[in-house]
Design a protein around this motif. Sequence first.
Motif, PDB file in Angstrom:
ATOM      1  N   GLY B 172       0.942  -1.384   0.080  1.00 38.98           N
ATOM      2  CA  GLY B 172       0.015   0.063  -0.072  1.00 38.98           C
ATOM      3  C   GLY B 172       0.920   1.188   0.094  1.00 38.98           C
ATOM      4  N   ILE B 173       1.929   1.271   0.763  1.00 41.89           N
ATOM      5  CA  ILE B 173       2.685   2.377   0.911  1.00 41.89           C
ATOM      6  C   ILE B 173       3.565   2.503  -0.317  1.00 41.89           C
ATOM      7  CG2 ILE B 173       4.824   3.463   1.854  1.00 41.89           C
ATOM      8  CD1 ILE B 173       4.056   2.269   4.803  1.00 41.89           C
ATOM      9  N   TRP B 174       3.802   1.450  -1.101  1.00 41.79           N
ATOM     10  CA  TRP B 174       4.703   1.551  -2.391  1.00 41.79           C
ATOM     11  C   TRP B 174       3.670   2.021  -3.397  1.00 41.79           C
ATOM     12  CZ3 TRP B 174       7.777  -3.582  -2.350  1.00 41.79           C
ATOM     13  CH2 TRP B 174       8.975  -3.512  -1.621  1.00 41.79           C
ATOM     14  N   SER B 175       2.488   2.019  -3.422  1.00 43.82           N
ATOM     15  CA  SER B 175       1.613   2.166  -4.318  1.00 43.82           C
ATOM     16  C   SER B 175       1.139   3.827  -4.385  1.00 43.82           C
ATOM     17  CB  SER B 175       0.229   1.485  -4.144  1.00 43.82           C
ATOM     18  OG  SER B 175      -0.423   1.905  -3.182  1.00 43.82           O
ATOM     19  N   LEU B 176       1.804   4.449  -3.291  1.00 40.77           N
ATOM     20  CA  LEU B 176       1.510   5.830  -3.104  1.00 40.77           C
ATOM     21  C   LEU B 176       2.396   6.617  -4.176  1.00 40.77           C
ATOM     22  CD1 LEU B 176       0.484   6.177   0.607  1.00 40.77           C
ATOM     23  CD2 LEU B 176      -0.956   6.453  -1.396  1.00 40.77           C
ATOM     24  N   ALA B 177       3.504   5.972  -4.488  1.00 42.09           N
ATOM     25  CA  ALA B 177       4.339   6.600  -5.549  1.00 42.09           C
ATOM     26  C   ALA B 177       3.871   7.115  -6.659  1.00 42.09           C
ATOM     27  CB  ALA B 177       5.508   5.886  -5.564  1.00 42.09           C
ATOM     28  N   PRO B 178       4.222   8.165  -7.342  1.00 40.31           N
ATOM     29  CA  PRO B 178       3.802   8.348  -8.501  1.00 40.31           C
ATOM     30  C   PRO B 178       4.345   7.458  -9.488  1.00 40.31           C
ATOM     31  CG  PRO B 178       4.993  10.474  -7.679  1.00 40.31           C
ATOM     32  CD  PRO B 178       5.178   9.090  -6.724  1.00 40.31           C
ATOM     33  N   ASP B 179       3.468   7.398 -10.786  1.00 44.57           N
ATOM     34  CA  ASP B 179       3.551   6.157 -11.572  1.00 44.57           C
ATOM     35  C   ASP B 179       5.142   6.091 -12.131  1.00 44.57           C
ATOM     36  OD1 ASP B 179       0.620   6.470 -12.924  1.00 44.57           O
ATOM     37  OD2 ASP B 179       1.043   4.989 -11.649  1.00 44.57           O
ATOM     38  N   MET B 180       5.557   7.235 -12.327  1.00 40.74           N
ATOM     39  CA  MET B 180       7.041   7.453 -12.910  1.00 40.74           C
ATOM     40  C   MET B 180       8.055   6.847 -11.887  1.00 40.74           C
ATOM     41  SD  MET B 180       7.194   8.793 -15.933  1.00 40.74           S
ATOM     42  CE  MET B 180       5.982   7.521 -16.289  1.00 40.74           C
ATOM     43  N   ALA B 313      10.993   3.672   5.401  1.00 43.65           N
ATOM     44  CA  ALA B 313      11.396   4.329   4.311  1.00 43.65           C
ATOM     45  C   ALA B 313      10.408   4.827   3.400  1.00 43.65           C
ATOM     46  CB  ALA B 313      12.409   3.357   3.591  1.00 43.65           C
ATOM     47  N   GLY B 314       9.392   4.372   3.427  1.00 44.72           N
ATOM     48  CA  GLY B 314       8.192   5.083   2.528  1.00 44.72           C
ATOM     49  C   GLY B 314       8.484   4.696   1.301  1.00 44.72           C
ATOM     50  N   PRO B 315       7.373   5.514   0.435  1.00 39.77           N
ATOM     51  CA  PRO B 315       7.425   4.945  -1.053  1.00 39.77           C
ATOM     52  C   PRO B 315       8.600   5.416  -1.826  1.00 39.77           C
ATOM     53  CG  PRO B 315       6.012   6.774  -0.615  1.00 39.77           C
ATOM     54  CD  PRO B 315       6.642   6.310   0.702  1.00 39.77           C
ATOM     55  N   ALA B 316       8.497   5.245  -2.831  1.00 43.07           N
ATOM     56  CA  ALA B 316      10.097   5.384  -3.843  1.00 43.07           C
ATOM     57  C   ALA B 316       9.902   7.005  -3.994  1.00 43.07           C
ATOM     58  CB  ALA B 316       9.887   4.713  -5.057  1.00 43.07           C
ATOM     59  N   GLN B 317      11.180   7.703  -4.140  1.00 44.71           N
ATOM     60  CA  GLN B 317      11.219   8.953  -4.246  1.00 44.71           C
ATOM     61  C   GLN B 317      12.201   9.261  -5.555  1.00 44.71           C
ATOM     62  OE1 GLN B 317      11.992   9.563  -0.420  1.00 44.71           O
ATOM     63  NE2 GLN B 317      10.365  11.151  -0.199  1.00 44.71           N
ATOM     64  N   THR B 318      13.020   8.215  -5.868  1.00 49.11           N
ATOM     65  CA  THR B 318      13.774   8.462  -7.212  1.00 49.11           C
ATOM     66  C   THR B 318      13.247   7.458  -8.150  1.00 49.11           C
ATOM     67  OG1 THR B 318      15.376   6.964  -6.359  1.00 49.11           O
ATOM     68  CG2 THR B 318      15.675   9.224  -5.854  1.00 49.11           C
ATOM     69  N   ALA B 319      13.347   7.933  -9.299  1.00 49.59           N
ATOM     70  CA  ALA B 319      12.800   6.974 -10.492  1.00 49.59           C
ATOM     71  C   ALA B 319      13.833   5.635 -10.741  1.00 49.59           C
ATOM     72  CB  ALA B 319      12.994   7.599 -11.907  1.00 49.59           C
ATOM     73  N   PRO B 320      13.317   4.423 -10.829  1.00 42.32           N
ATOM     74  CA  PRO B 320      14.209   3.323 -11.118  1.00 42.32           C
ATOM     75  C   PRO B 320      14.984   3.529 -12.295  1.00 42.32           C
ATOM     76  CG  PRO B 320      11.932   2.969 -11.851  1.00 42.32           C
ATOM     77  CD  PRO B 320      11.985   4.118 -11.135  1.00 42.32           C
ATOM     78  N   GLY B 321      16.228   3.011 -11.796  1.00 43.06           N
ATOM     79  CA  GLY B 321      17.473   3.345 -13.070  1.00 43.06           C
ATOM     80  C   GLY B 321      16.949   2.037 -14.148  1.00 43.06           C
ATOM     81  N   ARG B 322      17.786   2.149 -15.044  1.00 44.50           N
ATOM     82  CA  ARG B 322      17.842   1.244 -16.194  1.00 44.50           C
ATOM     83  C   ARG B 322      17.913  -0.127 -15.647  1.00 44.50           C
ATOM     84  NH1 ARG B 322      14.751   1.482 -18.988  1.00 44.50           N
ATOM     85  NH2 ARG B 322      14.079   3.181 -18.336  1.00 44.50           N
TER      86      ARG B 322
END
Lengths: 511, 322, 115
Positions: B172-180, B313-322
């Motif tokens: 649920g927490i991870w799903s709060l990150a923006p799509d990108m 740590a919460g949801p992702a805040q940097t975009a995933p790398g290649r």
Amino acid sequence: MSALAAAPAYATTPGGFLLVLAVILPAVAVLVMLALGPRQTARIALAALAAGLAVAIAIVAELLQTGAALTYVVGGWQPPLGLALRADGLSVAMLAMTALVVAATGFFAYAQHRLEPATRHGRAPTTFWILLMAVWSALNAIFIGQDLFNLYVAIELLTFAAVPLVCLDGRKETVAAALRYLLFALLGSLLYLLGTALLYGSFGTLDIRLLAGMSADGPALSLALALMIAGLLAKAALFPLHLWLPPAHAGAPAAASAILSALVIKAPFFLILRLVLDVAPPQAAAYAGQLLAILGASSILFCSVIALRQARLKLMIAYSTVAQIGYLFIVFPLAAGTETLPPSGTIAWTGGALQLVSHALAKAAMFLAAGVIAEAFGHDRISGLGGFGRVLPISAVAFGLAGMSLMGLPPSGGFVAKCLLLTAAVTGGHPWLAATILAGGLLAGGYVFRVVDRALATPAIPLAVCKPVPRRLELAALALALAAVLLGLVPLQPFGFLLLGRPDSLTVVAP
Amino acid sequence: MTLLLDLALVAGLLALALHIACVRDDRNAIVSFIAFGLLLGLGWTRLASIDVALTEAAIGGGVTGVLLLRAEAHLRTGKTSDTSKNRGTSKSRGASTSRGATALAAIACTGVAAGLALVVLTFPAPAPTLAPAAAAALPGTGLGNPVTAVLLAYRALDTLLEKVVLILALIGIWSLAPDMLWGGAPSLRPAVVPEPLAYLAQMLPPFGVLIAVYMFWVGADAPGGTFQAGTVLAAMWLLVMLAGLRPAPETRRLALRLVLVGGPALFLAIGFLGFAIADGFLSYPESIAKPLIVGIEAALTLSIGATLGLLVAGPAQTAPGR
Amino acid sequence: MSAQSLDPATLFGLCGAALVGIGLFVVITHPGLLRRIVGFNILGSGIFLVFGAVARRGAGAGFDGDPVPQAMVITGIVVAFSATALAVALLQRLFDLTGRETLETEQEPLPRSGP
């Protein structure tokens, strides 16, 4: 009071392992989805849907064949030290209803995700599948659990799976709705937990059957039950604690709304039913039943009127959910047993169970149809949907059939349910409840016909389709609506299926 | 006299709770809450529930405190930097409930508390208890700590479902990150890492891991166990990430997901094994009960540590790398 | 109430009851959401203390306390923490999107487009 008699309270039946599978298979699916990553999620979901459906059918078959409730003692540890799972007729009906609605919604979601190949394995679809499996596991655990603390963990699982479904699209309105939902749900769970603490402190057990067998009484029991029922009412969105539901259910994506309104909202009601009927002493049960009926009647009338005034389709359907939940709560005084007739033998009981199932099917069908409409036209303002029956005939038919069940028009499950409840109200001397049931039906007719009128309209400018929608997306809604109508073929007397395994008496060692 | 100690603890707890209810500043309230958690841990030792005391001090006071402090800092910096586009109306921060409603709520809450107090005072004596049943069944599990036996044997289904609850909260927490950004890494490292923090993060983790392993190992026979040990592991990991010594992992990494899933997966596998070699789901054959349970605990400790750390740590805040 | 009856179990049970009242008050009335989440934790702690009183009273068979309520409290603490984590994440997301950290009590108009 030590109630641990020499004879064991539960005995595992041969088919009991199916109960374990019903709870655990969706949980296994959650873990596998997390492990294998986003690309495999949809495939794992389809496999899990098929397996879960098979387990549900097997449970129904086992119940019909043996004519006795399925029981499983987990780990071989007897309650009250350990946990037991038990499925009587009503529980099995709920399991089957859940499997059917989850499968249909899953099929709809699968087809919908395939419409956008670019985002198929993105955040929203992947999260949706995992949450769907978790909701299924939690619901099954709630319908067959026998231990009050086990049920607490299950309702927490249900809350954590349902809340992120609300804000799946990430808009700020849905995030606010999800947060409000979470806060209400947490308050409810904590009040429930407080009640279990008092119950354990007073009786030394949290097993429902053992508590019922103790014929318990006292201020501790009354306070505990009051707290637990109050907490569960907040989760069931009964008037006046319903404010969180309409924005939450309307803001979720279509498939999620279907699951939330059809299934998730029924779980707390099911628990209230178990508490009032199995655990509460008769006088307290009668008193609680009266209070719940008043709140339920208010819910029906008040929220049906609000539903009539809604401009948006999904909000209207969400308010309709709150109103229809009220019907479930007026069952309590109508199904009060007498010395010769247990509550499960009354026609109001059958009516209530039918209302549970038919509303689930009809509401899910409505939300899926609304989802197709919103997908096709880009909006869901009712006034702007003139003539949508020409463009989306299957969805319009599905909506109409589902509306029939909600209104209580024959033939449909809703008609049979409301007819039984009406008969019980009239013969039991509850004229106000009878009037409420009739008024609720008329009001439901009002808001359903608003939409049907839009469907049949012939506007001067034909309605433009924003995005073409494949026919198969509409089939899920139609299937569920047809199921709701087929329920109307149930005979108008206590359905033997629901009586299996009831009354749940401790003196009978065999399940 | 121990009564004085108990009274002092209770007075401290109630004073802190009232302070948290009344103080205006959120940060003050949260720091008071951390102190509240630690006092509560002491209170649990007075109730002879050492396992619970460990858990409360670790999770209730410690990790929850970190979570709330970080959130408060986030909200505070957001407010001071965006006061120009702050859409909140000034009246939303003021009394949104009228004086009358607040008074009514106070009366209702006092009523609930009073009713509860009455019930607590009139609990039946002798108290109904499951201690004899637990003691009688303990030799069958090979364990010495009855609380561990309840968690992993008698009521193992509860613990299993609770593990799934933890994972769901994380999803649920991870799903709060923006799509990108979904699938990327959360960011824990502050802009400036204070020297003492960096030093602590280098010195403490080895000891922390040692303590965690000890707590898990001894939990089979004495107070301790998976949740306490897992929390200490999570705390050490968080310390390392907060000091910037290691970056937070990308949430889509396979290794991370396998660690998260490993504990409950092993639990389930052994549970299903019970169908074949013992009485049924989640039952253990008496001869190997203890090794099985300790094995489950080991895997669960790692999973819980990873899950709790990521929850903070919460949801992702940097975009995933290649 | 004599000193003999003020054993730790009763004392902490009453403390739990008071904490439930205080926590409930914070949850219902405080305008700020972060404080309400702290209030939920206080409410939870109060409930767990009531469980703890029950556990202490259930001492017997060589144990200092009934292990079953203790295990329930441990489960409850973990579940409460994950609830706090989810609520805090939602609050932070709401703040990032709107700049508010309170929920308006009246229903906001939802946008007219979108499913």
